[in-house]
Design a protein around this motif. Structure first.
Motif, PDB file in Angstrom:
ATOM      1  N   LEU A 198      29.187  42.812  18.197  1.00 31.62           N
ATOM      2  CA  LEU A 198      30.200  42.343  19.135  1.00 31.62           C
ATOM      3  C   LEU A 198      30.187  40.825  19.297  1.00 31.62           C
ATOM      4  O   LEU A 198      31.007  40.279  20.039  1.00 31.62           O
ATOM      5  N   GLY A 199      29.263  40.161  18.622  1.00 35.92           N
ATOM      6  CA  GLY A 199      29.194  38.711  18.688  1.00 35.92           C
ATOM      7  C   GLY A 199      28.721  38.168  20.016  1.00 35.92           C
ATOM      8  O   GLY A 199      29.144  37.086  20.435  1.00 35.92           O
ATOM      9  N   LEU A 200      27.815  38.890  20.673  1.00 39.51           N
ATOM     10  CA  LEU A 200      27.321  38.490  21.991  1.00 39.51           C
ATOM     11  C   LEU A 200      25.904  37.937  21.867  1.00 39.51           C
ATOM     12  O   LEU A 200      24.986  38.649  21.456  1.00 39.51           O
ATOM     13  N   ASP A 201      25.727  36.672  22.238  1.00 40.53           N
ATOM     14  CA  ASP A 201      24.418  36.041  22.125  1.00 40.53           C
ATOM     15  C   ASP A 201      23.459  36.513  23.207  1.00 40.53           C
ATOM     16  O   ASP A 201      22.276  36.741  22.949  1.00 40.53           O
ATOM     17  N   SER A 202      23.951  36.639  24.447  1.00 41.16           N
ATOM     18  CA  SER A 202      23.082  37.063  25.540  1.00 41.16           C
ATOM     19  C   SER A 202      23.907  37.834  26.561  1.00 41.16           C
ATOM     20  O   SER A 202      25.099  37.580  26.742  1.00 41.16           O
ATOM     21  N   ASP A 248      13.523  40.720  21.846  1.00 43.49           N
ATOM     22  CA  ASP A 248      14.220  39.440  21.748  1.00 43.49           C
ATOM     23  C   ASP A 248      14.594  38.944  23.145  1.00 43.49           C
ATOM     24  O   ASP A 248      15.709  39.175  23.624  1.00 43.49           O
ATOM     25  N   PRO A 249      13.679  38.252  23.815  1.00 46.43           N
ATOM     26  CA  PRO A 249      13.959  37.789  25.178  1.00 46.43           C
ATOM     27  C   PRO A 249      15.116  36.807  25.263  1.00 46.43           C
ATOM     28  O   PRO A 249      15.717  36.651  26.334  1.00 46.43           O
ATOM     29  N   SER A 250      15.459  36.158  24.150  1.00 44.69           N
ATOM     30  CA  SER A 250      16.557  35.189  24.185  1.00 44.69           C
ATOM     31  C   SER A 250      17.902  35.854  24.447  1.00 44.69           C
ATOM     32  O   SER A 250      18.861  35.172  24.838  1.00 44.69           O
ATOM     33  N   ARG A 251      17.986  37.173  24.260  1.00 47.47           N
ATOM     34  CA  ARG A 251      19.257  37.880  24.461  1.00 47.47           C
ATOM     35  C   ARG A 251      19.453  38.318  25.907  1.00 47.47           C
ATOM     36  O   ARG A 251      20.522  38.830  26.256  1.00 47.47           O
ATOM     37  N   ASP A 263       2.508  49.584  27.567  1.00 43.76           N
ATOM     38  CA  ASP A 263       2.538  48.943  28.883  1.00 43.76           C
ATOM     39  C   ASP A 263       3.363  47.666  28.781  1.00 43.76           C
ATOM     40  O   ASP A 263       3.243  46.909  27.819  1.00 43.76           O
ATOM     41  N   SER A 264       4.242  47.437  29.754  1.00 42.24           N
ATOM     42  CA  SER A 264       5.137  46.280  29.706  1.00 42.24           C
ATOM     43  C   SER A 264       4.850  45.248  30.784  1.00 42.24           C
ATOM     44  O   SER A 264       5.666  44.342  31.005  1.00 42.24           O
ATOM     45  N   LYS A 265       3.714  45.354  31.442  1.00 43.27           N
ATOM     46  CA  LYS A 265       3.415  44.370  32.483  1.00 43.27           C
ATOM     47  C   LYS A 265       3.337  42.957  31.918  1.00 43.27           C
ATOM     48  O   LYS A 265       3.749  41.984  32.571  1.00 43.27           O
ATOM     49  N   ASP A 266       2.810  42.822  30.698  1.00 43.11           N
ATOM     50  CA  ASP A 266       2.702  41.491  30.101  1.00 43.11           C
ATOM     51  C   ASP A 266       4.068  40.889  29.828  1.00 43.11           C
ATOM     52  O   ASP A 266       4.282  39.680  30.016  1.00 43.11           O
ATOM     53  N   ILE A 267       5.015  41.717  29.411  1.00 44.73           N
ATOM     54  CA  ILE A 267       6.364  41.243  29.135  1.00 44.73           C
ATOM     55  C   ILE A 267       7.034  40.764  30.411  1.00 44.73           C
ATOM     56  O   ILE A 267       7.684  39.706  30.440  1.00 44.73           O
ATOM     57  N   LEU A 268       6.899  41.532  31.489  1.00 44.93           N
ATOM     58  CA  LEU A 268       7.512  41.131  32.749  1.00 44.93           C
ATOM     59  C   LEU A 268       6.867  39.855  33.291  1.00 44.93           C
ATOM     60  O   LEU A 268       7.554  38.980  33.833  1.00 44.93           O
ATOM     61  N   ALA A 269       5.573  39.740  33.143  1.00 44.16           N
ATOM     62  CA  ALA A 269       4.889  38.547  33.652  1.00 44.16           C
ATOM     63  C   ALA A 269       5.329  37.282  32.920  1.00 44.16           C
ATOM     64  O   ALA A 269       5.315  36.185  33.495  1.00 44.16           O
ATOM     65  N   ARG A 270       5.731  37.425  31.659  1.00 40.61           N
ATOM     66  CA  ARG A 270       6.180  36.261  30.883  1.00 40.61           C
ATOM     67  C   ARG A 270       7.665  35.968  31.052  1.00 40.61           C
ATOM     68  O   ARG A 270       8.110  34.879  30.688  1.00 40.61           O
ATOM     69  N   TYR A 271       8.409  36.921  31.577  1.00 43.98           N
ATOM     70  CA  TYR A 271       9.853  36.749  31.694  1.00 43.98           C
ATOM     71  C   TYR A 271      10.174  35.685  32.740  1.00 43.98           C
ATOM     72  O   TYR A 271       9.687  35.724  33.867  1.00 43.98           O
ATOM     73  N   ALA A 272      11.010  34.741  32.372  1.00 44.89           N
ATOM     74  CA  ALA A 272      11.307  33.611  33.266  1.00 44.89           C
ATOM     75  C   ALA A 272      12.722  33.650  33.824  1.00 44.89           C
ATOM     76  O   ALA A 272      13.127  32.743  34.547  1.00 44.89           O
TER      77      ALA A 272
END
Length: 260
Positions: A82-86, A106-109, A191-200
């Motif tokens: 769909l051409g959507l970057d984020s 891909d956190p950039s999305r 476990d996704s706690k590390d991912i959430l802790a890094r999310y800005a």
């Protein structure tokens, strides 16, 4: 419902509304119809992208466990097509697991994150065993076994309420293979706690006040992991507040989206 070919598999999805895009993953064992109330209320201001997980709703037959990373990869392929970057990414219950998997991929999305009645932790050994037992029962008995086991815990108003009947109809659209594959995929999630802790980025955590599956305390734990996350507790709802209390949920969601 349009489809997208993802490595030879048809991904069924809804593309509803106009405005900033919002990708939402449905709960187990439902399908994208679970977000009808959000589409009806907010599609004049937001574009909703709503995929059906493989084996659920109109989702293609699964091949092996439906791992959360696979759901996320399907969604990323959809965004590419769909051409959507984020986009704003969110989900309910299993959909929250898929949202965190996409954040890992891909956190950039991810322009914003919405986690509804879900949890960051992985299953323990007992939890994995329960999922396997549920998967085997679904293969033997089909969706009715899952309706009997899960529906009383999903909605605060009970199985015989209007919303209870609506949720049951969504559940019955699943295939036995899709139910089993999703249970086995959830059992494999990390476990996704590390991912959430890094999310800005901005984050909204929502939980039904009466949710006994992923209770308020687990929502608080997730909100504490993300700097600046906002926690909302929806009265009169159990595990599916977007369906049980749509007006309250929609107001919370729109406030969050309007600030992005």
């Amino acid at each position: 419902m349009p489809t997208l070919d993802v490595h030879g598999t048809a991904l069924h999805y809804r593309d509803e509304g106009h405005g900033p895009p919002v990708l939402l993953f449905h709960a187990f064992p439902l399908h994208s119809g679970a977000f009808d109330a959000q589409v009806k209320a907010l599609a004049s201001r937001y574009r909703f992208l709503l995929p059906d997980v493989r084996g659920l709703g109109q989702g293609a037959p699964p091949s092996g466990p439906t791992e959360m990373a696979h759901i996320a990869q399907d969604a990323l392929a959809l965004l590419d097509a769909l051409g959507l970057d984020s986009v704003v990414v969110g989900g309910v219950s299993m959909g929250g697991y898929a949202s965190m998997a996409l954040l890992r991929e891909d956190p950039s999305r991810v322009r914003g994150l919405v986690l509804v009645d879900t949890q960051a932790g992985a299953d323990d050994e007992a939890g994995r065993a329960r999922r396997e037992a549920s998967a085997e029962q679904a293969l033997r008995e089909g969706p009715e076994a899952v309706v009997r086991a899960m529906l009383p815990r999903l909605v605060a108003a009970g199985p015989d309420s209007e919303v209870g009947r609506e949720v049951a109809a969504l559940m019955r659209a699943a295939t036995p293979e899709g139910l089993a594959a999703a249970q086995r995929g959830m059992a494999l999630r990390p476990d996704s706690k590390d991912i959430l802790a890094r999310y800005a980025g901005p984050a909204l955590v929502v939980v039904g006040e009466q949710d006994g599956i992923t209770p308020v305390e687990k929502a608080r734990q997730m909100a504490e992991l993300v700097t600046g996350a906002h926690l909302e507790i929806i009265p009169g709802a159990a595990h599916l507040p977007n369906q049980e209390q749509p007006e309250a949920f929609n107001a919370v969601l729109e406030r969050f989206l309007s600030r992005l």
